[in-house]
Write an enzyme that holds these catalytic residues in place. Structure first.
Site, PDB file in Angstrom:
ATOM      1  NE  ARG A 261      47.998  33.595  44.067  1.00 36.15           N
ATOM      2  CZ  ARG A 261      49.111  33.385  43.381  1.00 36.15           C
ATOM      3  NH1 ARG A 261      49.068  33.280  42.089  1.00 36.15           N
ATOM      4  NH2 ARG A 261      50.275  33.250  43.988  1.00 36.15           N
ATOM      5  CB  THR A 262      46.050  38.420  48.894  1.00 35.95           C
ATOM      6  OG1 THR A 262      45.976  37.004  48.948  1.00 35.95           O
ATOM      7  CG2 THR A 262      45.045  39.005  49.871  1.00 35.95           C
TER       8      THR A 262
ATOM      9  CE  LYS B 135      61.564  55.912  58.748  1.00 37.20           C
ATOM     10  NZ  LYS B 135      60.834  57.151  58.450  1.00 37.20           N
TER      11      LYS B 135
ATOM     12  NE  ARG C  12      48.960  37.867  52.670  1.00 36.25           N
ATOM     13  CZ  ARG C  12      48.962  37.036  51.635  1.00 36.25           C
ATOM     14  NH1 ARG C  12      50.079  36.802  50.980  1.00 36.25           N
ATOM     15  NH2 ARG C  12      47.862  36.434  51.257  1.00 36.25           N
TER      16      ARG C  12
ATOM     17  CG  HIS D 259      44.246  34.045  53.206  1.00 41.19           C
ATOM     18  ND1 HIS D 259      43.592  35.172  52.730  1.00 41.19           N
ATOM     19  CD2 HIS D 259      45.268  33.808  52.343  1.00 41.19           C
ATOM     20  CE1 HIS D 259      44.205  35.585  51.638  1.00 41.19           C
ATOM     21  NE2 HIS D 259      45.219  34.783  51.386  1.00 41.19           N
TER      22      HIS D 259
END
Ligand code: NCD
Length: 303
Positions: free
Chosen positions: A51-52, A80, A101, A129
């Site tokens: 969703r986000t 890396k 995120r 959030h």
């Protein structure tokens, strides 16, 4: 330049303006279809998301902009060993705004220090959030007509659930909010939140049984047990089905109680509840696009 790291980064007056814009977009999306022509959103997702990330991408495309990004840390230079600070310096050359995120708490704050573009926190570990909170608030405001004078029950994983932590911080700024925290002992709301509520003299109660408080609630916010933040599988298995909201249990609730859930759902809401008019969790998903459209416009100073 503004960022969105915590739900408190906007005053309640600013949030009202943002929600007014989101509602205007809902009424007439076509009017906003070219507001972000020529702009680029980068979505940097170091943790899984449906969703986000996709609602951000959909929001930017619906505003006429374009999207670049990665949805898996292993497909980026993080694999890396590149730091978030270096990555955001690079992304600042490629995009006009970034949604990020990360599994580590505070990652978005680290990014802000080196960013030349607005950064939006799309979830940092078990911490915050904020864009889910904007989604939750817009849903409540749109379906209930107000953002205060509620008894809200938050149920499930209150320890690790960042959507819960963010929502509580945002709601304490509205009048007449009473919290009922419904969780097993092991997944109780963190102490720092309890301290904050005591300090602000906001009424709250902690309970274990959902049935005991269901009749009192104006809003019920269900959450998933956050499997990925558990240290051992055994505890997760023991707690994952602690709460299951069924049509039978819902008979105890008020006719106009709203059922919210940030999604994804696992077992905590039986699918038979989806047809109940009180179920608002899929409506939340739609509001999540409008509110992110409004947020992108606001942070790019196009509102
Ligand atoms: C939430 C999250 O990522 O914290 N999902 C979302 O963004 N809607 C909730 C969850 O994963 O349980």
């Amino acid at each position: 330049m503004r960022h969105l790291i915590s739900p408190l980064d906007f005053t309640t007056e600013e949030l009202d303006k943002l929600f007014d814009l989101a509602s205007a977009i809902e009424q007439d999306p076509q009017k906003y279809a070219h507001v972000c022509d020529g702009k680029i959103l980068a979505t940097c997702f170091y943790e899984p998301s449906t969703r986000t990330r996709l609602s951000f991408e959909s929001a930017m495309i619906r505003l006429g902009g374009q999207v670049i990004g990665f949805s898996d840390a292993n497909s980026s230079s993080a694999a890396k060993g590149e730091s978030v600070s270096d990555t955001i310096r690079v992304i600042s050359c490629y995009a006009d705004i970034c949604a990020m995120r990360h599994p580590k708490e505070g990652a978005a704050t680290v990014a802000v220090a080196k960013s030349r573009i607005p950064v939006i926190n799309g979830g940092d570990g078990g911490h915050q959030h904020p864009t889910q909170t904007l989604t939750d608030l817009l849903t409540i405001r749109s379906l209930k007509g107000r953002l205060g004078n509620f008894t809200i029950g938050l149920c499930g994983d209150l320890k690790f659930g960042r959507t819960v932590h963010s929502l509580i911080h945002a709601l304490v700024r509205y009048p007449g909010i009473r919290f009922l925290f419904i969780s097993p002992e092991e997944l109780r709301i963190p102490d720092y939140i309890i301290e904050m509520l005591k300090e602000k003299k906001i009424p709250f109660r902690e309970v274990i049984r959902l049935e005991d408080v269901l009749p009192d609630l104006d809003l019920l916010y269900m959450t998933r047990v956050q499997k990925e933040r558990f240290f051992n599988e055994e505890d997760y298995v023991r707690l994952k089905d602690f709460y299951i909201l069924t049509a039978e249990k819902l008979k105890l609730a008020r006719e106009d109680m709203l059922i919210l859930h940030p999604l994804p759902r696992v077992n905590e809401i039986d699918v038979e509840v989806d047809d109940d008019p009180r179920a608002a969790y899929f409506k939340q998903v739609q509001y999540g696009v409008y509110v992110r459209m409004a947020l992108i416009m606001t942070l790019l100073e196009l509102a």
